[in-house]
Design a protein around this motif. Sequence first.
Motif, short mmCIF file in Angstrom:
data_model
loop_
_atom_site.label_atom_id
_atom_site.label_comp_id
_atom_site.label_asym_id
_atom_site.label_seq_id
_atom_site.Cartn_x
_atom_site.Cartn_y
_atom_site.Cartn_z
N GLY A 189 0.81 -1.21 0.00
CA GLY A 189 0.00 0.00 0.00
C GLY A 189 0.84 1.26 0.00
N LYS A 190 1.87 1.28 0.83
CA LYS A 190 2.77 2.44 0.88
C LYS A 190 3.48 2.63 -0.46
CE LYS A 190 3.74 2.00 5.79
NZ LYS A 190 4.74 1.60 6.78
N LEU A 191 3.98 1.53 -1.01
CA LEU A 191 4.70 1.61 -2.28
C LEU A 191 3.78 2.04 -3.42
CD1 LEU A 191 6.92 -1.58 -1.95
CD2 LEU A 191 7.70 0.80 -1.88
N MET A 192 2.54 1.55 -3.43
CA MET A 192 1.59 1.94 -4.48
C MET A 192 1.23 3.41 -4.38
SD MET A 192 0.83 -0.09 -6.89
CE MET A 192 -0.73 0.55 -7.48
N LEU A 193 1.14 3.93 -3.17
CA LEU A 193 0.86 5.36 -3.02
C LEU A 193 2.01 6.18 -3.61
CD1 LEU A 193 -1.13 7.42 -1.97
CD2 LEU A 193 0.03 7.34 0.22
N TRP A 194 3.24 5.79 -3.32
CA TRP A 194 4.39 6.47 -3.92
C TRP A 194 4.41 6.31 -5.43
CZ3 TRP A 194 6.98 10.24 -2.00
CH2 TRP A 194 7.10 10.36 -0.62
N ASN A 195 4.06 5.12 -5.90
CA ASN A 195 4.01 4.86 -7.34
C ASN A 195 3.00 5.78 -8.01
OD1 ASN A 195 4.51 3.52 -9.82
ND2 ASN A 195 2.77 2.17 -9.45
N SER A 196 1.85 5.95 -7.38
CA SER A 196 0.84 6.82 -7.98
C SER A 196 1.31 8.28 -8.01
CB SER A 196 -0.50 6.70 -7.25
OG SER A 196 -0.42 7.21 -5.94
N LEU A 197 2.00 8.72 -6.97
CA LEU A 197 2.52 10.09 -6.96
C LEU A 197 3.58 10.30 -8.04
CD1 LEU A 197 2.77 10.67 -3.10
CD2 LEU A 197 1.07 11.60 -4.68
N VAL A 198 4.44 9.31 -8.21
CA VAL A 198 5.46 9.40 -9.26
C VAL A 198 4.81 9.41 -10.64
CG1 VAL A 198 7.37 8.15 -10.36
CG2 VAL A 198 7.31 8.40 -7.88
N ALA A 199 3.82 8.54 -10.85
CA ALA A 199 3.15 8.47 -12.15
C ALA A 199 2.42 9.77 -12.48
CB ALA A 199 2.18 7.30 -12.18
N ILE A 200 1.76 10.36 -11.49
CA ILE A 200 1.08 11.64 -11.72
C ILE A 200 2.08 12.74 -12.04
CG2 ILE A 200 -0.30 13.45 -10.60
CD1 ILE A 200 -1.92 11.01 -11.42
N THR A 201 3.20 12.76 -11.35
CA THR A 201 4.24 13.75 -11.62
C THR A 201 4.76 13.60 -13.04
OG1 THR A 201 4.86 13.74 -9.28
CG2 THR A 201 6.47 14.65 -10.84
N ILE A 202 5.02 12.37 -13.45
CA ILE A 202 5.48 12.11 -14.82
C ILE A 202 4.42 12.55 -15.82
CG2 ILE A 202 6.00 10.27 -16.48
CD1 ILE A 202 7.43 8.82 -14.13
N GLN A 203 3.17 12.24 -15.51
CA GLN A 203 2.09 12.61 -16.42
C GLN A 203 1.98 14.12 -16.59
OE1 GLN A 203 -1.82 11.36 -15.20
NE2 GLN A 203 -2.62 11.52 -17.27
N ILE A 204 2.04 14.86 -15.51
CA ILE A 204 1.95 16.32 -15.59
C ILE A 204 3.14 16.89 -16.36
CG2 ILE A 204 2.06 18.45 -14.23
CD1 ILE A 204 0.44 16.89 -12.06
N PHE A 205 4.34 16.40 -16.06
CA PHE A 205 5.53 16.89 -16.75
C PHE A 205 5.46 16.58 -18.24
CE2 PHE A 205 9.86 16.13 -18.33
CZ PHE A 205 10.38 17.40 -18.16
N THR A 206 5.12 15.35 -18.60
CA THR A 206 5.11 14.98 -20.01
C THR A 206 3.94 15.62 -20.77
OG1 THR A 206 3.91 12.92 -19.55
CG2 THR A 206 6.33 12.80 -19.67
N TYR A 207 2.86 15.92 -20.08
CA TYR A 207 1.72 16.56 -20.75
C TYR A 207 2.13 17.90 -21.35
CZ TYR A 207 -2.88 18.57 -21.60
OH TYR A 207 -3.96 19.14 -22.20
N PHE A 208 3.01 18.62 -20.65
CA PHE A 208 3.44 19.93 -21.11
C PHE A 208 4.69 19.90 -21.97
CE2 PHE A 208 0.95 20.97 -17.27
CZ PHE A 208 0.00 21.80 -17.87
N THR A 209 5.37 18.77 -22.06
CA THR A 209 6.63 18.74 -22.80
C THR A 209 6.59 17.89 -24.07
OG1 THR A 209 7.44 16.93 -21.41
CG2 THR A 209 8.02 19.19 -20.75
N VAL A 210 5.69 16.93 -24.16
CA VAL A 210 5.58 16.09 -25.35
C VAL A 210 4.12 16.05 -25.79
CG1 VAL A 210 7.58 14.66 -24.76
CG2 VAL A 210 5.32 13.95 -24.02
N THR A 211 3.85 15.39 -26.88
CA THR A 211 2.46 15.31 -27.35
C THR A 211 1.60 14.53 -26.35
OG1 THR A 211 2.79 13.24 -28.57
CG2 THR A 211 3.24 15.30 -29.76
N SER A 212 0.31 14.76 -26.41
CA SER A 212 -0.60 14.12 -25.45
C SER A 212 -0.55 12.61 -25.53
CB SER A 212 -2.03 14.60 -25.69
OG SER A 212 -2.16 15.95 -25.34
N LEU A 213 -0.52 12.07 -26.74
CA LEU A 213 -0.48 10.61 -26.89
C LEU A 213 0.82 10.05 -26.33
CD1 LEU A 213 -1.82 8.06 -27.87
CD2 LEU A 213 -0.85 8.47 -30.14
#
Length: 121
Positions: free
Chosen positions: A56-80
Amino acid sequence: MDELLFAHITVAASVILAGLLSFLIKPEKPSLIMGFRTKRSLKSDATWKFSNDQFGKLMLWNSLVAITIQIFTYFTVTSLASLLITTAALTIGVGVCFILTENQLKNNFNEEGEFKYSSKF
């Protein structure tokens, strides 16, 4: 609304929900619906509780990392490309969560599912 933006919002919500559910809901007994179910985690109640807490702890960290990557890549590469990168990062992250949890079980419990290091006090 742009379809890819809607997909980003859906992925983000799914990731956050999975991380929060894994962290907040701690099944007391093995369940067919939810929980970290591996051969090693099902050895005893202690391994079950320990593995679900760790995962559970690791999955929470995983979700935070994935959201951070998603926000960063949304503004730097194409949406797809951003969706693909986020999905890959999330998939790898879940695999890492499984491996780390199994290693923690192996390091802290014997083959019978009892703690290796018990207090003498």
